[in-house]
Scaffold this active site. Structure first.
Site, PDB file in Angstrom:
ATOM      1  N   SER B  50      42.969  35.309  41.639  1.00 42.85           N
ATOM      2  CA  SER B  50      43.067  36.287  40.563  1.00 42.85           C
ATOM      3  C   SER B  50      44.305  35.907  39.759  1.00 42.85           C
ATOM      4  O   SER B  50      45.387  35.730  40.322  1.00 42.85           O
ATOM      5  CB  SER B  50      43.210  37.681  41.156  1.00 42.85           C
ATOM      6  OG  SER B  50      43.177  38.650  40.136  1.00 42.85           O
ATOM      7  N   GLU B  51      44.164  35.750  38.429  1.00 43.07           N
ATOM      8  CA  GLU B  51      45.256  35.125  37.679  1.00 43.07           C
ATOM      9  C   GLU B  51      46.512  35.983  37.585  1.00 43.07           C
ATOM     10  O   GLU B  51      47.558  35.505  37.170  1.00 43.07           O
ATOM     11  CB  GLU B  51      44.796  34.644  36.295  1.00 43.07           C
ATOM     12  CG  GLU B  51      44.205  35.672  35.390  1.00 43.07           C
ATOM     13  CD  GLU B  51      42.693  35.684  35.476  1.00 43.07           C
ATOM     14  OE1 GLU B  51      42.143  35.586  36.590  1.00 43.07           O
ATOM     15  OE2 GLU B  51      42.045  35.825  34.416  1.00 43.07           O
ATOM     16  N   ASN B  52      46.412  37.257  37.978  1.00 45.04           N
ATOM     17  CA  ASN B  52      47.636  38.060  38.007  1.00 45.04           C
ATOM     18  C   ASN B  52      48.492  37.754  39.246  1.00 45.04           C
ATOM     19  O   ASN B  52      49.528  38.390  39.430  1.00 45.04           O
ATOM     20  CB  ASN B  52      47.322  39.554  37.906  1.00 45.04           C
ATOM     21  CG  ASN B  52      46.369  40.042  38.968  1.00 45.04           C
ATOM     22  OD1 ASN B  52      45.527  39.299  39.442  1.00 45.04           O
ATOM     23  ND2 ASN B  52      46.514  41.282  39.364  1.00 45.04           N
ATOM     24  N   SER B  92      50.514  30.873  39.385  1.00 42.83           N
ATOM     25  CA  SER B  92      49.102  31.212  39.224  1.00 42.83           C
ATOM     26  C   SER B  92      48.431  30.265  38.232  1.00 42.83           C
ATOM     27  O   SER B  92      47.329  29.762  38.466  1.00 42.83           O
ATOM     28  CB  SER B  92      48.976  32.663  38.746  1.00 42.83           C
ATOM     29  OG  SER B  92      47.647  33.093  38.840  1.00 42.83           O
TER      30      SER B  92
END
Lengths: 231, 221
Positions: B50-52, B92
């Site tokens: 998840s890019e967060n 990330s």
């Protein structure tokens, strides 16, 4: 003015990092460039946002991942018309950003998320820019220098710096050593490197020594001021 | 033949899930792509990014157990698996841009014959921003577009995108409720078709030229 704790720096001078939020008022001025941590408001120092709103300072340039929601984080500053320009990767969750942009009241610079964080990192790490393949062949490359390396095109993206970084730590000791839980890390440790003054809002404030040095994510030496945030 | 939107999205999510293989690191976009996680075949272990700032993302969080420290990139509360890890945005996107993500599944406004993608900007109407999409499609080893075949009856698979690009020549595979289309040097190859429609029917709602695979199969689902 209430200074709760005193620490000595390497020269033996008193350091007063832990302050009451009102003590920060002298630091914050109209027109400042401010980096704010958080991803859709998660990991954003909401009490510091409260302060900016209470002071109603204007013409801010805000740098962060996104403009959050109308009632959360950076989104609240947008709604309150305090922002002149934002540099973010996404504005879709806050309809007010798009509305103000279309009315010509807010300048929006969209930067791809991975590029944005690298620009901030470059600013904080003393680099002259970053070369990224992201955005080649799109609107993002307009007006930017492109450099070919080993037959691949890259965009030269320039560093970002700020007057202030507002960060939110999950556990912070009184020297400013900061630990972030879960996904709240996001932009916080990177912006802490890229601003002249760094203010941390501590969810949990602990004594020096309570955070093992190995798990410190933002070294306290980078932190200028700490406020107690709570949940 | 008309497939309602909900059923269509289910068909797409199920089919995309079959593209993923054991041991892969995968990023699912917000919306329809998120549903792919519900259909991963048994015996296939995929790690979701998840890019967060997370790998090892688990399912949506049960009501009452929400933790503001664990959300997906859409801000929804999720779980993290025991083997998961959290990190900052530079890490990330280092994972993404650095080619460590095996596959990304994203929605699209338009895709074209060259594999160009548009999914972030409708000038004058809606400009949500690119978020992490530009990095994902440039960095992930395989780019899978999961989308309904048309929007309000209009084709989304075009000869040439007329909306601003997210990136050029990046799409590998397009999965819609009507078929599975591979992007090749020769153009778009229809490899699978929904068993309830004809080739003429899918061509009628596709602006781009479709090359019909010699081994055309019915779409699995």
């Amino acid at each position: 003015m209430m200074k709760l704790e005193k620490y000595l720096n390497s020269r033996g001078e008193e350091m007063n990092k832990l302050v009451c939020i009102d003590d920060l008022k002298n630091l914050i001025k109209d027109g400042m460039t401010i980096m704010i941590g958080g991803f859709l408001g998660f990991g954003t120092p909401e009490k510091l946002i409260d302060l900016l709103i209470q002071m109603n300072i204007k013409d801010l340039i805000i740098i962060g991942n996104d403009t959050s929601f109308i009632d959360k984080g950076i989104g609240r500053l947008i709604v309150n018309n305090q922002v002149k320009k934002v540099i973010v990767s996404h504005i879709g969750t806050n309809p007010e950003t798009g509305k103000l942009m279309n009315e010509g009241k807010l300048e929006v610079e969209l930067s791809p998320q991975g590029t944005l964080i690298e620009r901030i990192r470059a600013g904080g790490f003393g680099l002259g820019g970053v070369l990224t393949p992201t955005g080649v062949g799109t609107l993002v490359e307009e007006g930017k220098e492109k450099i070919n390396i080993s037959d691949k095109e890259y965009i030269l993206e320039l560093p970002l710096k700020a007057d202030l970084a507002l960060i939110r730590g999950s556990i912070v000791d009184k020297f400013g050593n900061t630990f972030y839980k879960g996904i709240t890390k996001n932009f916080n440790p990177i912006i802490a490197m890229a601003a002249n003054t760094v203010i941390v809002e501590a969810q949990d404030l602990v004594e020096v020594g309570e955070i093992e040095p190995e798990v410190v994510m933002t070294p306290g030496v980078l932190v200028d001021y700490i406020i107690e945030g709570g949940e | 033949m008309i497939i309602d939107e909900k059923k269509g999205k289910e068909i797409i999510a199920k089919r995309v899930a079959k593209e993923l293989s054991d041991g892969q690191l995968v990023n699912l976009g917000i919306g329809l792509p998120t549903k792919v996680a519900n259909y991963i075949p048994k015996g296939i272990n995929v790690t979701f990014q998840s890019e967060n700032g997370m790998v090892g993302m688990g399912k949506a969080c049960e009501s009452g157990k929400e933790d503001a420290n664990i959300t997906n990139a859409g801000g929804q509360y999720v779980n993290i698996l025991p083997q998961g890890a959290f990190f900052d945005s530079a890490m990330s996107f280092g994972l993404i841009r650095g080619g460590h993500v095996d596959a990304t599944v994203l929605g699209a406004l338009q895709v074209d014959e060259e594999g160009n993608l548009a999914n972030w900007n409708i000038p004058g109407k809606f400009i949500p921003g690119m978020g992490g999409a530009m990095d994902l499609v440039v960095g992930a080893k395989k780019v899978i577009i999961a989308m309904l075949h048309t929007a309000k009856g209009k084709p989304k698979i075009l000869k040439k995108c007329n909306l601003p690009f997210t990136a050029k020549k990046v799409v590998d595979l397009i999965v819609t409720e009507l078929g599975v289309i591979e992007v090749t040097d020769k153009g778009l190859v229809l490899k699978e078709i929904n068993k309830n429609i004809t080739i003429d029917e899918i061509k009628a709602v596709t602006e781009a030229e479709l090359i019909i695979s010699e081994n055309l199969k019915y779409m699995e689902g």
